[in-house]
Design a protein around this motif. Structure first.
Motif, PDB file in Angstrom:
ATOM      1  N   SER A 270      11.974   9.326   5.941  1.00 11.55           N
ATOM      2  CA  SER A 270      11.628  10.565   5.729  1.00 11.55           C
ATOM      3  C   SER A 270      11.129  11.313   7.005  1.00 11.55           C
ATOM      4  CB  SER A 270      10.604  10.711   4.541  1.00 11.55           C
ATOM      5  OG  SER A 270      11.153  10.114   3.287  1.00 11.55           O
ATOM      6  N   SER A 271      11.008  12.592   6.855  1.00 10.36           N
ATOM      7  CA  SER A 271      10.477  13.212   8.091  1.00 10.36           C
ATOM      8  C   SER A 271       9.196  13.778   7.864  1.00 10.36           C
ATOM      9  CB  SER A 271      11.384  14.420   7.920  1.00 10.36           C
ATOM     10  OG  SER A 271      11.098  15.350   7.122  1.00 10.36           O
ATOM     11  N   GLY A 272       8.341  13.626   6.971  1.00  9.92           N
ATOM     12  CA  GLY A 272       7.115  13.857   7.064  1.00  9.92           C
ATOM     13  C   GLY A 272       6.101  12.893   7.459  1.00  9.92           C
ATOM     14  N   VAL A 273       5.477  13.346   8.236  1.00  9.10           N
ATOM     15  CA  VAL A 273       4.126  12.682   9.031  1.00  9.10           C
ATOM     16  C   VAL A 273       3.282  12.005   8.018  1.00  9.10           C
ATOM     17  CG1 VAL A 273       1.957  12.680  10.625  1.00  9.10           C
ATOM     18  CG2 VAL A 273       3.851  14.390  10.875  1.00  9.10           C
ATOM     19  N   LEU A 274       3.202  10.457   8.158  1.00  3.46           N
ATOM     20  CA  LEU A 274       2.365   9.821   7.321  1.00  3.46           C
ATOM     21  C   LEU A 274       0.908   9.696   7.787  1.00  3.46           C
ATOM     22  CD1 LEU A 274       4.566   6.466   6.726  1.00  3.46           C
ATOM     23  CD2 LEU A 274       3.720   8.076   5.111  1.00  3.46           C
ATOM     24  N   PHE A 275       0.003  10.002   6.762  1.00  3.77           N
ATOM     25  CA  PHE A 275      -1.563   9.870   6.770  1.00  3.77           C
ATOM     26  C   PHE A 275      -2.203   8.693   6.489  1.00  3.77           C
ATOM     27  CE2 PHE A 275      -0.494  14.487   6.995  1.00  3.77           C
ATOM     28  CZ  PHE A 275      -1.219  15.098   7.898  1.00  3.77           C
ATOM     29  N   PRO A 276      -2.849   7.920   7.246  1.00  2.00           N
ATOM     30  CA  PRO A 276      -3.414   6.557   6.633  1.00  2.00           C
ATOM     31  C   PRO A 276      -4.697   6.984   6.310  1.00  2.00           C
ATOM     32  CG  PRO A 276      -3.640   6.745   8.942  1.00  2.00           C
ATOM     33  CD  PRO A 276      -2.859   7.994   8.545  1.00  2.00           C
ATOM     34  N   TYR A 277      -5.368   6.372   4.963  1.00  2.00           N
ATOM     35  CA  TYR A 277      -6.652   6.320   4.497  1.00  2.00           C
ATOM     36  C   TYR A 277      -7.140   5.162   4.154  1.00  2.00           C
ATOM     37  CZ  TYR A 277      -5.308  11.386   3.520  1.00  2.00           C
ATOM     38  OH  TYR A 277      -4.537  12.542   3.699  1.00  2.00           O
ATOM     39  N   TYR A 278      -8.099   4.702   4.828  1.00  2.00           N
ATOM     40  CA  TYR A 278      -8.587   3.174   4.646  1.00  2.00           C
ATOM     41  C   TYR A 278      -9.995   3.091   3.824  1.00  2.00           C
ATOM     42  CZ  TYR A 278     -10.132  -1.520   6.068  1.00  2.00           C
ATOM     43  OH  TYR A 278     -10.650  -2.785   5.987  1.00  2.00           O
ATOM     44  N   ASP A 279      -9.848   2.253   2.929  1.00  2.00           N
ATOM     45  CA  ASP A 279     -11.047   2.029   1.922  1.00  2.00           C
ATOM     46  C   ASP A 279     -11.677   0.490   2.494  1.00  2.00           C
ATOM     47  OD1 ASP A 279     -13.223   1.953   0.192  1.00  2.00           O
ATOM     48  OD2 ASP A 279     -11.846   1.341  -1.552  1.00  2.00           O
ATOM     49  N   HIS A 280     -12.850   0.726   3.151  1.00  2.32           N
ATOM     50  CA  HIS A 280     -13.484  -0.606   3.791  1.00  2.32           C
ATOM     51  C   HIS A 280     -13.962  -1.310   2.757  1.00  2.32           C
ATOM     52  CE1 HIS A 280     -15.723  -2.995   6.551  1.00  2.32           C
ATOM     53  NE2 HIS A 280     -16.776  -2.981   6.012  1.00  2.32           N
ATOM     54  N   ASP A 281     -14.372  -1.006   1.620  1.00  2.00           N
ATOM     55  CA  ASP A 281     -14.981  -1.972   0.534  1.00  2.00           C
ATOM     56  C   ASP A 281     -13.859  -2.623  -0.051  1.00  2.00           C
ATOM     57  OD1 ASP A 281     -17.515  -0.700   1.337  1.00  2.00           O
ATOM     58  OD2 ASP A 281     -17.192   0.997  -0.409  1.00  2.00           O
ATOM     59  N   THR A 282     -12.868  -2.178  -0.444  1.00  2.00           N
ATOM     60  CA  THR A 282     -11.687  -2.973  -0.904  1.00  2.00           C
ATOM     61  C   THR A 282     -10.631  -3.515   0.109  1.00  2.00           C
ATOM     62  OG1 THR A 282     -10.560  -0.940  -1.481  1.00  2.00           O
ATOM     63  CG2 THR A 282     -11.925  -1.951  -3.157  1.00  2.00           C
ATOM     64  N   ARG A 283     -10.582  -3.096   1.252  1.00  2.00           N
ATOM     65  CA  ARG A 283      -9.910  -3.257   2.458  1.00  2.00           C
ATOM     66  C   ARG A 283      -8.226  -2.884   1.943  1.00  2.00           C
ATOM     67  NH1 ARG A 283     -10.999  -9.062   5.192  1.00  2.00           N
ATOM     68  NH2 ARG A 283     -10.036  -7.733   6.743  1.00  2.00           N
ATOM     69  N   ILE A 284      -8.318  -1.878   1.326  1.00  2.00           N
ATOM     70  CA  ILE A 284      -6.833  -1.287   0.998  1.00  2.00           C
ATOM     71  C   ILE A 284      -6.948  -0.032   2.018  1.00  2.00           C
ATOM     72  CG2 ILE A 284      -5.574   0.157  -0.809  1.00  2.00           C
ATOM     73  CD1 ILE A 284      -6.979  -1.905  -2.839  1.00  2.00           C
ATOM     74  N   VAL A 285      -5.478   0.182   2.455  1.00  2.00           N
ATOM     75  CA  VAL A 285      -5.080   1.410   3.430  1.00  2.00           C
ATOM     76  C   VAL A 285      -3.953   2.201   2.261  1.00  2.00           C
ATOM     77  CG1 VAL A 285      -3.322   0.135   4.425  1.00  2.00           C
ATOM     78  CG2 VAL A 285      -4.377   2.066   5.314  1.00  2.00           C
ATOM     79  N   PHE A 286      -4.201   3.514   2.271  1.00  2.00           N
ATOM     80  CA  PHE A 286      -3.320   4.352   1.417  1.00  2.00           C
ATOM     81  C   PHE A 286      -2.426   5.188   2.539  1.00  2.00           C
ATOM     82  CE2 PHE A 286      -6.840   3.424  -1.241  1.00  2.00           C
ATOM     83  CZ  PHE A 286      -6.152   3.084  -2.479  1.00  2.00           C
ATOM     84  N   LEU A 287      -0.962   4.928   1.996  1.00  2.15           N
ATOM     85  CA  LEU A 287      -0.113   5.822   3.250  1.00  2.15           C
ATOM     86  C   LEU A 287       0.377   7.145   2.276  1.00  2.15           C
ATOM     87  CD1 LEU A 287       1.788   3.119   5.059  1.00  2.15           C
ATOM     88  CD2 LEU A 287      -0.508   4.582   5.593  1.00  2.15           C
ATOM     89  N   ALA A 288       0.024   8.287   2.853  1.00  6.13           N
ATOM     90  CA  ALA A 288       0.762   9.582   1.933  1.00  6.13           C
ATOM     91  C   ALA A 288       1.246  10.306   3.012  1.00  6.13           C
ATOM     92  CB  ALA A 288      -0.391  10.170   1.304  1.00  6.13           C
TER      93      ALA A 288
END
Length: 619
Positions: A270-288
Motif C-alpha cells: 500500500s501507499s499510505g504512511v504507517l504510524f507505529p503506536y507502542y504500549d510499554h505495559d503490554t509490549r504491543i506495537v500497533f501499525l495503522a
C-alpha cells in the motif's frame, strides 16, 4: 518472514493472541466534524481522559476542536473551537502532566499552548497561554518529554529541532544536525535520548540536552516518509517506511548500532504512511496506515525475531488519522488494553476503537494491567537541564490516582517590575491630588508681566503702598481712580484666596491625609499635608498660631507666598478705601450740621476754619 508464516507457526503461546478491536456504537461516536484535509503526515487527533482534540478544516487560519470525552453524538455546526493560529494546524499534543493543557504547532511558524476549562469551551478560544517563536518555517511536529515537567520539543521545516522550557517560555537547545526535513521524533522511556527520521533516509539518536548525535545509520531506502518509535526502556527502536520498490516495511534497531537493523519485514504494497503506536505495559506495537481500514498489531520480545505478528483489526472505512488514549484512561473492567480514536476519511466522524483481551472473569487482571505511567512529573525542567534522568512515576491501574489540574501561571521577565511601576504611578497620582490648586484668573498679558517682574532684579515681595493722604487729591477723585484700577485684580485674588471650601478642595485635603498614612516610610520623597479631624489644614493652623505669636516671617520666599502677600496688601487697600469713603460721608454730615446750627449768621471765615479743623481731626 511473512505474516502468513508467523500466523501458522502455532508454537508460541501468548495471552495477547486473541486481542480484537471493538468499534464503538454510533451513539458513542463524534459526528458532524469537518476533519482537516491537510496532506501533512500527522495524526490530527489527540486524546486524554478528559478531552478529545481534532484538527478541523477552516477557511483561512487554523483551528482545532476540543470536546469533553463524554460529549458524544452529533455536534452542533457552531461548536466552539481553538482559533488562535494564523495558518493551518499541523500537530497537537496534550500535556502528559496536566490534562487541561494542549500544545499545537502550525503553518504560521509558531507553537502555542492553550488552557481548556474542565467544562470545555463555551466560545471560540483565541487567548493562548504561551506563544513560542523560534522556527523560520512551518512547524510540523511537537513532542512532550515523558518524565520532565514543562519540556517540549518541536521540529520545523527549517531542518531545526528546538527544545523548549515552556515554564519560562525560552529555548534550551537548538539541534541543527539534520540536512533535510524531519519526519518523526520519539523519546525513550526516561527522556535521555530522542530518535528522529529524516528525508535524507537516516535514522538518528540524539542527546536532546546538547544536540550531539549518539548514533546514526541508513534507514529505509524508499522516498516516502518514515516513522520511528522507541520500544520503551529496551534500548531498541522500531521504524516504518518504504523499500526501494515502494513496499511498506517495518524494522527493529538497536540504539547503540544503527548501521544494520536487527530485523526487517515487509508488510504490504500500500501507499499510505504507517504510524507505529507502542504500549510499554503490554509490549504491543500497533501499525495503522493513512488511508487504510485495518490496524495490525505485533508483540515485542527480547530475542530474535524481536517481534511476532498477532492479528489485525479490519474495517471498511479508511482512516485519515488516529489518536490514542493514555493507558490510565482505558476501561479496566472491560479488559481494554488500548483505545484508538479513528478519524474517518469519507465521513465527518471520530470513532473510538477499543482493543480488548477476551477474559471471562470480571476481576481486575494483574497480568494485563501492570503499574503504568502516572500524570506526575518525575523531575523539574531545571533538574533535567542539569543532566538528571529519571524513569516515569508509576500508578496502579486498580486504584488509580487523584489528579488535580490547574491553570498555570505564565512566567514573564517583566513581572517583578510592574508592581513597582504601578506603585510609583499611584504615588504620583496621590501627590498630585494632595497639592493645593490655586486657580489663576489673570489674562495672558498680566501673566507675562508678572513673569517679567520675576526676571527683574528687584524683589517682588517688597510691595510698597503709598500713604493714603498722598494718594488722595481733591477729595476722593484720585483715590477712586486708583482703587478702580486695582479692584479687578483684588476681586480675582479674593476668589483665589477664599476658594478653599469647594468639593474639590475637600477631596484634596482628604487624599493628602491618606497619602501621608500610606507613604509614612517615604517622607523624604513625598511631602504630603496632614489634615485635622475637622477637615481644616493643620499647616494653616500652625501658621495662624505663629502669626498670633509674631513668629511668622513676612518676607515671601516663593511664588505662592508672593501671591499671598499681594492678596493681603490688596485687602488692606480695600479696607483703607472703605475708611476713606466713611470719612468723606462723615465730613458731609458735619458740614450739614454746622450749616443748620450756624445758619446765615455765621461768617464764612469761621465756617471754613471749622471745616479745616474737621479735616485735621479726620486725618
Amino acid at each position: 518472514m511473512t505474516n502468513t508464516q508467523l500466523w501458522f507457526r502455532g508454537i508460541r503461546s501468548s495471552k495477547f493472541r486473541h486481542v480484537y478491536g471493538a468499534p464503538a456504537k454510533r451513539d458513542r461516536c463524534y459526528e458532524n466534524m469537518k476533519i482537516t484535509k491537510n496532506a501533512h503526515d500527522s495524526q490530527f487527533c489527540a486524546v486524554n481522559p478528559k478531552f478529545v482534540a481534532v484538527v478541523t478544516e477552516v477557511a483561512g487560519g487554523g483551528a482545532f476542536l476540543v470536546l469533553p470525552i463524554d460529549h458524544t453524538g452529533r455536534l452542533d455546526f457552531n461548536t466552539s473551537r481553538v482559533t488562535g493560529h494564523r495558518g493551518p494546524v499541523l500537530d497537537i499534543k496534550w500535556n502528559p502532566f496536566n490534562d487541561n493543557i494542549i500544545a499545537s504547532c502550525s503553518d504560521d511558524c509558531t507553537i502555542k499552548l492553550w488552557y481548556i476549562p474542565d467544562t470545555g469551551l463555551s466560545m471560540h478560544l483565541t487567548d493562548w497561554l504561551i506563544d513560542l517563536h523560534g522556527h523560520k518555517r512551518r512547524v510540523g511536529y511537537i513532542e512532550w518529554h515523558p518524565t520532565a515537567e514543562n519540556i517540549l520539543v518541536s521540529a520545523g521545516f527549517d531542518h531545526l529541532m528546538i527544545v523548549w522550557d515552556i515554564g519560562r517560555g525560552e529555548a534550551i537547545t537548538v539541534i541543527d544536525c539534520h540536512p533535510d526535513v524531519i519526519y518523526c521524533m520519539s523519546f525513550n522511556r526516561d527522556g535521555s535520548y530522542i530518535a528522529t527520521t529524516c528525508k535524507d533516509k537516516k535514522l538518528r539518536v540524539i542527546d536532546p540536552r546538547t544536540g550531539i548525535v549518539k548514533s546514526e545509520g541508513m534507514c529505509h531506502a524508499g522516498m516516502k516518509a518514515s516513522k520511528v518509535t522507541y520500544l520503551g526502556s529496551t534500548g531498541r527502536l522500531l521504524t516504518t517506511g518504504f523499500s526501494r520498490h515502494s513496499d511498506r516495511q517495518l524494522a527493529v534497531w538497536s540504539q547503540d548500532n544503527l548501521s544494520q537493523p536487527l530485523t526487517v519485514e515487509n508488510v504490504d504494497s500500500s501507499s499510505g504512511v504507517l504510524f507505529p503506536y507502542y504500549d510499554h505495559d503490554t509490549r504491543i506495537v500497533f501499525l495503522a496506515g493513512k488511508g487504510d481500514g485495518n490496524i495490525r498489531y505485533y508483540e515485542i520480545v527480547d530475542e530474535a525475531p524481536w517481534l511476532h505478528y498477532l492479528n489485525q483489526f479490519l474495517s471498511g472505512s479508511p482512516q485519515r488519522g488516529l489518536g490514542f488514549m493514555p493507558k490510565r484512561g482505558c476501561e479496566v473492567s472491560h479488559c481494554e488494553i488500548f483505545r484508538f480514536y479513528k478519524l474517518h476519511t469519507t465521513k465527518g466522524m471520530c470513532e473510538p476503537v477499543s482493543m480488548i483481551v477476551p477474559r471471562k472473569s470480571d476481576q481486575f487482571q494483574d497480568d494485563l494491567f501492570p503499574d503504568t505511567a502516572a500524570p506526575v512529573p518525575a523531575m523539574t525542567a531545571a533538574e533535567w537541564i542539569t543532566g538528571k534522568n529519571s524513569m516515569p512515576v508509576l500508578m496502579s491501574m486498580k486504584t488509580g490516582v487523584t489528579i488535580r489540574t490547574h491553570k498555570p501561571k505564565v512566567y514573564k521577565p517583566g513581572d517583578n517590575v510592574l508592581p513597582i511601576m504601578a506603585e510609583n504611578n499611584i504615588r504620583k497620582k496621590f501627590a498630585f491630588l494632595s497639592q493645593e490648586t490655586v486657580p489663576d484668573y489673570r489674562t495672558v498679558d498680566q501673566k507675562a508681566g508678572s513673569m517679567d517682574c520675576l526676571d527683574s532684579p528687584s524683589p517682588l515681595h517688597q510691595v510698597t503702598v503709598p500713604p493714603v493722604p498722598d494718594l488722595l487729591d481733591n477729595g476722593t477723585g484720585t483715590s477712586r481712580s486708583i482703587l478702580q484700577m486695582l479692584s479687578p485684580v483684588d476681586e480675582k485674588s479674593q476668589k483665589t484666596s477664599n476658594n478653599q471650601t469647594t468639593k474639590f478642595q475637600q477631596i484634596q485635603q482628604m487624599f493628602s491625609g491618606q497619602v501621608n498614612n500610606v507613604n509614612h516610610t517615604n517622607e523624604n520623597t513625598l511631602n504630603y499635608k496632614k489634615t485635622s479631624p475637622y477637615g481644616e489644614n493643620r499647616e494653616k493652623e500652625k501658621e495662624r498660631e505663629k502669626e498670633a505669636n509674631g513668629e511668622i516671617e513676612h518676607s515671601p520666599k516663593n511664588l505662592y507666598q508672593l501671591q499671598r502677600a499681594y492678596s493681603q496688601q490688596c485687602e488692606e487697600l480695600k479696607l483703607l478705601r472703605k475708611q476713606v469713603v466713611a470719612r468723606d460721608r462723615r465730613i458731609q454730615e458735619l458740614e450739614q450740621q454746622i450749616a443748620q446750627l450756624t445758619g446765615a449768621h455765621t461768617p464764612l471765615k469761621e465756617l471754613s476754619s471749622a471745616i479745616q479743623t474737621v479735616h485735621r481731626v479726620g486725618r
